[in-house]
Design an enzyme around this catalytic site. Structure first.
Site, PDB file in Angstrom:
ATOM      1  N   THR A  94       7.641  93.398 -50.048  1.00  0.00           N
ATOM      2  CA  THR A  94       6.670  94.473 -50.973  1.00  0.00           C
ATOM      3  C   THR A  94       7.345  95.470 -50.900  1.00  0.00           C
ATOM      4  OG1 THR A  94       5.794  94.092 -48.220  1.00  0.00           O
ATOM      5  CG2 THR A  94       4.428  95.727 -50.306  1.00  0.00           C
ATOM      6  N   GLU A 147       3.198 102.408 -43.300  1.00  0.00           N
ATOM      7  CA  GLU A 147       3.550 101.565 -44.188  1.00  0.00           C
ATOM      8  C   GLU A 147       3.550 102.459 -45.880  1.00  0.00           C
ATOM      9  OE1 GLU A 147       3.114  98.756 -43.759  1.00  0.00           O
ATOM     10  OE2 GLU A 147       1.211  97.629 -44.598  1.00  0.00           O
TER      11      GLU A 147
END
Ligand code: HSE
Length: 310
Positions: free
Chosen positions: A185, A132
């Site tokens: 994101t 991530e």
């Protein structure tokens, strides 16, 4: 050691769940990413092919979430093996449905299986979180944890890996609607305010605690009342065309609550029962359509199993 081809699936996830920025997430039954993996003796991780991403994702293993996760896994268990991966990208990119997390999780479940499952699902988490970090600059766990472990999870402390599974009532359904725009994101995180007022903080932690209570008690009304977000929604919703209308229509159609899925642009709604979920899904999709925005919708119970071997 398994040397023939193995294949794993990891589900899409809804992170934040309105009030729980970076601390709540749950898994959907579908859609999800799939990874095929072959073990070899090169000591190198490589990506043979990615299907379904329209050529947009990096092919170098150290830049792709599934490659990074496997590299971290192999070095942490001091394995001398390498792996070749094929990623079947079934989740839309930049959708707010945990797309980068699902690729990493499917790859991890596959590589762990190839080694005879020496690590638990929870022990795989740090490798998925590193992936991530590559994808968006932050090692948050609210997508990778539910994708790996299934269910509704609370990340109490991501450094200490204090992750708690929260039981969910049986008739709770999630609707996720993905308008065909992309939000990164990384950008959506940078847009957030770095400071909160005390009164906003009080509201937010009241709601996070109440949502956990509502889920555990099976109190659908309380679940609905808790789905309020004064931290991310006021800022992020500005980047989602028609956000307020779609949310209003979802609530009118009977949703318990509605908010941004992860960092958007997808919206999610919680519903009591499949029939209401179907109504809510139609209402949300029609609202996007009336604005000439194509939107894909998904309807699912909470996936209690998480990633699995295929
Ligand atoms: N908690 C993360 C965020 C989830 O909102 O930035 C990203 O999918």
């Amino acid at each position: 050691m398994i040397t023939h081809k193995i294949r794993a699936f990891a589900p899409a996830t809804v992170a934040n769940v309105s009030c729980g920025f970076d601390v709540f997430g749950f898994a959907l039954e579908q859609p999800g990413d799939e990874v095929e993996l072959w073990i070899n003796e090169t000591g190198i991780v490589s990506i043979k092919e990615i299907l379904g991403d329209h050529g947009l994702l990096p092919r170098q293993a150290h830049l792709n979430t599934c490659g990074v996760a496997v590299q971290h896994y192999l070095s942490s268990i001091n394995s001398s093996y390498g792996a070749e991966l094929v990623l079947h990208k079934k989740l839309p990119l930049g959708s707010g449905m945990g797309s980068s997390a699902a690729s990493a999780v499917a790859a991890l479940v596959a590589i762990n299986h190839a080694h005879g499952n020496p690590l638990t699902r929870k022990e795989l988490l740090p490798f998925a979180m590193e992936a991530e970090r590559i994808a968006c600059g932050s090692a948050h766990a609210d997508n990778v944890a539910p994708s790996l472990m299934g269910g509704f999870v609370l990340i109490r402390d991501k450094e200490k890996l204090d992750i708690i599974s929260i039981p969910v009532p049986d008739d709770l359904y999630a609707v996720v609607i993905h308008p065909q725009i992309e939000i990164k994101t990384r950008d959506a995180r940078q847009a957030l305010k770095k400071m909160l007022t005390l009164s906003d903080a009080v509201k937010q932690w009241g709601n996070t605690a109440a949502l956990v209570a509502g889920l555990m008690k099976g109190d659908y009304e309380l679940i609905g009342r808790s789905l309020e977000d004064v931290v991310a929604e006021p800022i992020r919703s500005i980047f989602i065309p028609g956000y307020n209308q779609v949310k209003q229509e979802a609530l009118k159609a009977g949703a318990l609550g509605c908010g941004i899925s992860g960092s958007g642009p997808s919206l999610y709604a919680f519903c009591h029962g499949n029939e209401i979920a179907l109504r809510v899904s139609n209402a949300m999709q029609q609202t996007f359509q009336s604005m000439k925005l194509d939107a894909e919708s998904y309807r699912s119970k909470i996936n209690l199993e998480g990633a699995r071997m295929l």
